[in-house]
Enzyme design. Structure first.
Site, PDB file in Angstrom:
ATOM      1  N   GLY A 162       0.653  -1.287  -0.074  1.00 17.11           N
ATOM      2  CA  GLY A 162       0.119  -0.008   0.004  1.00 17.11           C
ATOM      3  C   GLY A 162       0.846   1.471  -0.111  1.00 17.11           C
ATOM      4  NE  ARG A 209       5.716  -7.979  -2.164  1.00 14.75           N
ATOM      5  CZ  ARG A 209       4.429  -7.902  -1.765  1.00 14.75           C
ATOM      6  NH1 ARG A 209       3.989  -8.967  -0.803  1.00 14.75           N
ATOM      7  NH2 ARG A 209       3.684  -6.982  -1.750  1.00 14.75           N
TER       8      ARG A 209
END
Length: 435
Positions: free
Chosen positions: A164, A291
């Site tokens: 974010g 990831r």
């Protein structure tokens, strides 16, 4: 298979990876900053090395020191966890240059997939609808020109972003210059990369992400979707799987398209494709995270597939030993992120128990929460046969969880999961507005 792995991270994810390695019979090496000298991951690892001062730039983001620690320890591979160096192509190339395996995608794959415009083009060719957007923007003036073409409102996003960070909503031209400067600065501070691109702002919508796992032989499996729509300032607070907004037929189609797209790009390892689900039931592809996700435990509890172990295996060239038809998506799982609101020292910890209750954390009595790092203390995850039962179980677990000495968001999480909109699954990205 590797005999020794260095974990280039800290906190609960370093603890999680060390535990997976222990179960696999792999020796572990921890790195730590001066602020983390007494951290749990340091105590659990077979050996550990201090790599610098308290700030991430002096320690966990210092590529040369991390690689040096791996070479000195005799580790054969480096697991980056999430955040820090996990999506850093330069670091992955540095690992390869020094004879180390980076447990994640290849540097070439990261370089190619970091081109958001090219990635969207590939995904579009494989049947996914993509959000209109741009390549990396050269300046605020270029951003103004692009926004005029796309149409306001738009989102500015850090190219190397995650968690974010580096995101700014721009509703009008007079907001662009400041928003662009802030997005660039946050990208440089968080990821060492200030490049920024733009997307059309889809609103209202739900944030849906699809977990994938792929091996070198070209096998790809999708492990269902997670609904991550409860967010504050683009920081996720609650995740659940499966999403109450996705029907069985939608899920089947989305997983098929996702698997096809991931196979087309030749991806290897764990990855997550992120979508916005609008009120017309259309899934708009945003980006792919290369990831392990913070919320990977939600999928693990739902599917009983250990993503950390399979990430290590696929990096070592081990093929998947199961196929899509072997993946069960029964029941419901929900996760609440437990964050520190202020720095402090833990005086008492009580972890809730019972069947299918999991708390991933690095907390031990006496540990100090540093202001230098992410506020995440742990992730409370529960599983049950139905969503209704999972919600009740989460409420009970939150009531039982005790963290003293550190101000946390436990009480707020209890309020959120008790909200009638959340209880009934009728929520989207506007859920936290006004809170």
């Amino acid at each position: 298979m590797f005999s020794k792995i260095l974990i280039a991270n800290r906190g609960e994810i370093a603890v999680r990876i060390i535990r997976a390695c222990k179960e696999m019979g792999i020796a572990t090496v921890a790195i730590y900053s001066q602020a983390d000298r007494d951290a749990l991951h340091v105590a659990l690892a077979d050996e550990s090395y201090c790599v610098g001062g308290a700030s991430p730039g002096e320690s966990y983001l210092n590529e040369e020191r991390v690689v040096s620690a791996a070479l000195v320890s005799g580790a054969q591979a480096i697991h980056p966890g999430y955040g820090f160096l996990s999506e850093n192509a330069h670091f992955a190339a540095l690992c390869r240059k020094n004879g180390l395996v980076f447990i994640g995608p290849s540097p070439e794959s990261m370089e190619e997939l970091s081109d958001k415009a090219r990635l969207k083009e590939i995904m579009g060719r494989n049947g996914l609808e993509v959000i209109p957007g741009t390549q990396v923007l050269a300046s605020a003036q270029a951003a103004l020109a692009a926004a005029a073409e796309i149409g306001y409102p738009v989102m500015l996003k850090a190219s190397a972003g995650g968690g974010g960070r580096g995101i700014r909503l721009v509703s009008a031209p007079n907001e662009m210059t400041q928003a662009y400067a802030l997005a660039v600065a946050e990208g440089e501070a968080s990821f060492g990369d200030g490049s920024v691109y733009m997307e059309k702002y889809v609103h209202p919508a739900r944030h849906i992400e699809v977990q994938v796992l792929a091996d070198e032989a070209g096998n790809v499996v999708c492990l269902g979707e997670r609904d991550c729509s409860v967010q504050r300032h683009h920081q996720k607070l609650i995740e659940e799987s499966p999403s109450p907004a996705v029907s069985r037929s939608q899920r089947k189609k989305l997983m098929e398209l996702t698997a096809r797209a991931v196979k087309a790009i030749g991806y290897v390892g764990v990855g997550t494709l992120e979508f916005l689900l609008d009120r017309d039931g259309r899934f708009w592809f945003m980006e792919m995270n290369l990831r392990l996700q913070v919320e990977h435990g939600v999928t693990e509890m739902l599917t009983q597939v250990d993503l950390v172990k399979w990430q290590i295996r696929t990096a070592a060239g081990v093929p998947l030993n199961f196929q899509q038809q072997n993946v069960a998506l029964n029941g419901a799982c929900v996760e609440c992120r437990i964050n520190a609101l202020t720095p402090g020292t833990l005086s008492m910890l009580h972890v809730p128990g019972g069947p299918f209750v999991r708390f991933d954390t690095y907390l031990v009595s006496g540990i100090s929460v540093s202001p230098y790092y992410d506020a995440l203390l742990g992730k409370l995850i529960v599983y049950a046969g139905t969503r209704e039962e999972a919600m009740r179980k989460m409420k009970a677990a939150l009531c039982e969880l005790v963290v003293e000495g550190i101000e946390t968001n436990i009480a707020e999480q209890l309020e959120l999961v008790s909200d009638p909109r959340f209880m009934t699954g009728q929520y989207d990205l506007t859920f936290m507005e006004g809170r």
